[in-house]
Write a protein that holds these residues in place. Structure first.
Motif, PDB file in Angstrom:
ATOM      1  N   HIS A   1       0.902  -1.138  -0.104  1.00 33.63           N
ATOM      2  CA  HIS A   1       0.004  -0.095   0.002  1.00 33.63           C
ATOM      3  C   HIS A   1       0.834   1.348  -0.053  1.00 33.63           C
ATOM      4  N   PRO A   2       0.333   2.488  -0.210  1.00 37.43           N
ATOM      5  CA  PRO A   2       1.158   3.576  -0.373  1.00 37.43           C
ATOM      6  C   PRO A   2       1.869   3.617   1.090  1.00 37.43           C
TER       7      PRO A   2
ATOM      8  N   ARG B   1      -2.072  11.685   6.933  1.00 39.43           N
ATOM      9  CA  ARG B   1      -2.556  11.175   7.959  1.00 39.43           C
ATOM     10  C   ARG B   1      -2.479   9.497   8.053  1.00 39.43           C
ATOM     11  N   ASN B   2      -1.750   8.894   8.739  1.00 37.48           N
ATOM     12  CA  ASN B   2      -1.556   7.569   8.919  1.00 37.48           C
ATOM     13  C   ASN B   2      -1.373   7.022  10.325  1.00 37.48           C
ATOM     14  N   GLY B   3      -1.267   5.620  10.295  1.00 41.20           N
ATOM     15  CA  GLY B   3      -1.217   4.723  11.219  1.00 41.20           C
ATOM     16  C   GLY B   3       0.254   4.695  12.260  1.00 41.20           C
TER      17      GLY B   3
ATOM     18  N   GLU C   1      -4.470   7.031   6.514  1.00 42.17           N
ATOM     19  CA  GLU C   1      -5.821   7.002   7.018  1.00 42.17           C
ATOM     20  C   GLU C   1      -6.588   8.134   6.605  1.00 42.17           C
ATOM     21  N   GLN C   2      -6.269   8.263   5.350  1.00 43.50           N
ATOM     22  CA  GLN C   2      -7.165   9.402   4.398  1.00 43.50           C
ATOM     23  C   GLN C   2      -7.131   9.165   3.056  1.00 43.50           C
ATOM     24  N   GLU C   3      -7.847   9.455   2.347  1.00 42.44           N
ATOM     25  CA  GLU C   3      -7.719   9.456   0.745  1.00 42.44           C
ATOM     26  C   GLU C   3      -6.325   9.811   0.180  1.00 42.44           C
ATOM     27  N   VAL C   4      -5.635   8.942  -0.337  1.00 41.00           N
ATOM     28  CA  VAL C   4      -4.520   9.348  -1.048  1.00 41.00           C
ATOM     29  C   VAL C   4      -4.785   9.459  -2.495  1.00 41.00           C
TER      30      VAL C   4
ATOM     31  N   ILE D   1       7.546  14.831   8.166  1.00 39.39           N
ATOM     32  CA  ILE D   1       6.236  15.667   8.109  1.00 39.39           C
ATOM     33  C   ILE D   1       5.000  15.025   8.970  1.00 39.39           C
ATOM     34  N   ASP D   2       5.408  13.760   8.872  1.00 39.96           N
ATOM     35  CA  ASP D   2       4.177  12.780   9.611  1.00 39.96           C
ATOM     36  C   ASP D   2       4.215  11.452  10.202  1.00 39.96           C
ATOM     37  N   SER D   3       5.686  11.290  10.411  1.00 37.62           N
ATOM     38  CA  SER D   3       5.771   9.775  10.967  1.00 37.62           C
ATOM     39  C   SER D   3       5.911   9.977  12.692  1.00 37.62           C
ATOM     40  N   GLU D   4       5.117   9.001  13.151  1.00 40.99           N
ATOM     41  CA  GLU D   4       5.026   9.237  14.695  1.00 40.99           C
ATOM     42  C   GLU D   4       5.198   7.498  15.345  1.00 40.99           C
ATOM     43  N   CYS D   5       5.955   6.927  14.530  1.00 44.22           N
ATOM     44  CA  CYS D   5       6.304   5.386  15.110  1.00 44.22           C
ATOM     45  C   CYS D   5       7.487   5.552  16.421  1.00 44.22           C
ATOM     46  N   THR D   6       7.505   4.742  17.104  1.00 40.10           N
ATOM     47  CA  THR D   6       8.372   4.512  17.934  1.00 40.10           C
ATOM     48  C   THR D   6       9.571   3.475  17.761  1.00 40.10           C
TER      49      THR D   6
END
Ligand SMILES: [Fe+2]
Length: 305
Positions: A126-127, A167-169, A201-204, A261-266
């Motif tokens: 997936h993207p 927006r992503n998981g 978590e949004q339309e890409v 700009i949007d990564s929140e992983c640990t």
């Protein structure tokens, strides 16, 4: 936004990294060092599928049989001692700084045609950005085809998102947890894939997209922060490719790289990397500056069985 695809640029390693961190893509034409690596992979694949042609083998066997061949082939290739030596040769040939370049083990990708297998060992991505999976922002991705391929069996870049957050998981992704649970069961995911992975978590907007096609023996080099996806393979032939990642020590130490700009992983995948010259690991005191979350309850470095 991706502005430029550079073919065989004469950049220094440092300049090349800067260009890639700002969203540019670099393509190298076939050359002996890369051809040797592709040839090594080709031999292993052909041995595994013999007497069938790996490009069309999928049409002569059940998907379970295909997975039974493909699943053991992957770790065999990844951990073959010759594999990392050949990768090191490629990196040195392409002017990476030997003492400061760290590489991880490669991944072998089997991307079958006509929706035959799109999960588990043949996962159609997936993207995503690799940085959603705990890759450092300075990670470079090196992608190379093992056979010639076409636009219909390629990978797509979605360059507008290089500067635009998705927006992503990734907030639910922890690398150590992924090492202990997420990644080991690929071979069981034949008809659908239940591994929890960071997804948009949004339309890409997938179009317009950029696909880069180079002959076997060439390499496509891009930032781990590029949003990219697997193109549904409609070429009629299975596609075999490999990819590996590098980081540069100075950039790791200085926390340089593409902008997050949007990564929140640990967690961090940095413990997977080995120095080009002696295959030593990055010093723990440097790696630990990337640990933002708890390190407990997980596996720092994945050990396949
Ligand atoms: Fe990726």
């Amino acid at each position: 936004m991706l502005n430029t695809v550079y073919f065989d640029p004469k950049f220094s390693d440092e300049e090349r990294r800067k260009q890639i961190y700002s969203g540019q893509i670099v393509v190298f034409s076939p050359r002996p060092s890369i051809q040797a690596l592709a040839e090594h992979a080709r031999q292993m694949i052909e041995e595994a599928f013999a007497p069938l042609d790996p490009l069309t083998a999928q049409f002569h066997m059940s998907v379970e049989e295909y997975v039974a061949i493909g699943a053991p082939l992957k770790p065999k290739f990844i951990h073959h001692p010759r594999t990392k030596e050949l990768i090191r040769d490629v990196l040195l040939d392409l002017k990476c700084e030997a003492e400061k370049t760290y590489l991880d083990v490669p991944r072998l990708r089997l991307t079958t045609s006509n929706g035959y297998l799109t999960s588990g060992v043949g996962y159609a991505f997936h993207p995503h950005r690799d940085t959603w999976y705990s890759a450092p922002m300075s990670q470079l991705n090196w992608w190379l085809p093992i056979y010639d391929f076409s636009s219909e069996s390629s990978m797509a870049f979605h360059p507008r998102y290089f500067n635009e957050p998705v927006r992503n998981g990734s907030r639910n992704f922890n690398y150590y947890e992924w090492n202990s649970n997420g990644r080991k069961n690929a071979a069981q995911q034949i008809h659908k894939d239940e591994r929890v992975q960071p997804k948009p978590e949004q339309e890409v907007e997938l179009d317009p997209q950029v696909r880069v096609v180079c002959p076997a023996g060439g390499i496509i080099l891009f930032s781990a922060a590029q949003l990219h996806s697997t193109v549904p393979n409609t070429s009629g032939l299975s596609r075999y490719s490999m990819d590996f990642r590098t980081v540069n020590l100075d950039d790791v130490v200085n926390h340089q790289g593409a902008t997050n700009i949007d990564s929140e992983c640990t967690g961090t995948s940095l413990r997977d990397f080995m120095r080009c010259t002696d295959f030593s690991r990055l010093p723990e005191e440097i790696v630990s500056t990337y640990d933002t979350g708890p390190v407990s309850d997980g596996v720092l470095v994945f050990q396949p069985h």
